[in-house]
Design an enzyme around this catalytic site. Structure first.
Site, PDB file in Angstrom:
ATOM      1  N   SER A 134      -7.150   0.034  -2.042  1.00 14.37           N
ATOM      2  CA  SER A 134      -5.689  -0.080  -1.995  1.00 14.37           C
ATOM      3  C   SER A 134      -5.206  -0.852  -3.215  1.00 14.37           C
ATOM      4  O   SER A 134      -5.962  -1.633  -3.799  1.00 14.37           O
ATOM      5  CB  SER A 134      -5.266  -0.817  -0.727  1.00 14.37           C
ATOM      6  N   TYR A 147      -5.501  -8.509   4.951  1.00 17.76           N
ATOM      7  CA  TYR A 147      -5.672  -7.118   4.529  1.00 17.76           C
ATOM      8  C   TYR A 147      -6.005  -7.059   3.039  1.00 17.76           C
ATOM      9  O   TYR A 147      -6.932  -6.360   2.630  1.00 17.76           O
ATOM     10  CB  TYR A 147      -4.403  -6.321   4.815  1.00 17.76           C
TER      11      TYR A 147
END
Length: 254
Positions: A134, A147
């Site tokens: 990501s 995250y």
């Protein structure tokens, strides 16, 4: 003989789109996820007389079960580590079970699967591991501390094994997308705050999957999507303090 592509987290979202794109590109696919009912539906949708689709119910955090599973799967040409989960919350308010789930699925699960296919790829001196990371792994923002930490870990792991496996002609690629319009945000952002603010930046999962499957067999280090966000992450690596000051308002959009 068709190359065999294993995709984790294939029961929904990007995983499903990756499966569709892999089949349409002529690969034989093996789909892994926890929701067997959805996998069976996907198998019926994708399987043709000329292409087989195998599905397995498994939790990527269960190393013992995975060992047996990958033994049953056998030959793997390409592993796409797509399984992942995210929760957005202030670091001091994050629930322990959510922190543990993100670390276990996003990091440990990815490492589990990678370690189980590496030996066969090294032995035959061919193969490709593609890790779905990501942009959060390059530029962390508020309300995504854990995250982002997991995706930083994914990139660190990916970069290391790329060098290790390169000696055996095994390719390793990181896919670093920005926000994708998938059910991922049902858990990550149940109130819809981030989804609303980032709606115009959302990536089409079909486009992300197309660009991901396109790198199979190619010596691609990483793919950043969208390009402007990837450039922003690069600038951040050079001038972190400046970017944090200038982007403060935008970073607090979750």
């Amino acid at each position: 003989m068709k190359q065999i592509v294993v995709i984790t987290g294939a029961s929904s979202g990007l995983g499903t789109e990756l499966a569709k794109e892999a089949v349409s590109s002529g690969y034989s696919v093996v789909l892994i996820a926890r929701r067997m009912e959805r996998l069976q539906q996907l198998k019926q949708e994708l399987e043709t007389s000329s292409n087989t689709v195998r599905v397995y119910q498994a939790d990527v955090t269960d190393r013992t079960a995975l060992c047996a599973l990958f033994t049953e799967i056998g030959h793997v040409d390409v592993l796409i580590n797509n399984a992942g989960v995210g929760y957005f919350a202030w670091a001091h308010e994050m629930k322990q079970e959510e922190t543990e789930q993100m670390m276990n699925v996003n990091v440990t699960g990815l490492i589990n699967c990678s370690e189980l296919v590496m030996p066969q790829m090294i032995k035959r001196k061919s193969g490709h591991i593609i890790n779905i990371s990501s942009q959060a792994g390059k530029l962390a923002t508020p309300k995504s501390a854990v995250y982002a930490a997991t995706k930083h870990a994914v990139l660190g792991y990916t970069n290391s094994i790329r060098m290790e496996l390169g000696r055996s002609n095994v390719r390793v690629t990181a896919i670093n997308p920005g926000p994708i319009a998938t059910p991922f945000f049902d858990k990550a952002d149940p109130e819809g705050t981030y989804l609303k603010n980032a709606k115009k930046f959302m990536l089409d999962p079909a486009d992300v999957s197309k660009k991901t499957i396109a790198v199979i067999g190619r010596p691609v280090r990483e793919v950043n999507m969208p390009k402007w966000m990837g450039m922003g992450s690069f600038i951040y690596s050079l001038f972190p303090g400046t970017v944090e000051r200038m982007g403060r308002k935008a970073f607090f959009q979750k």
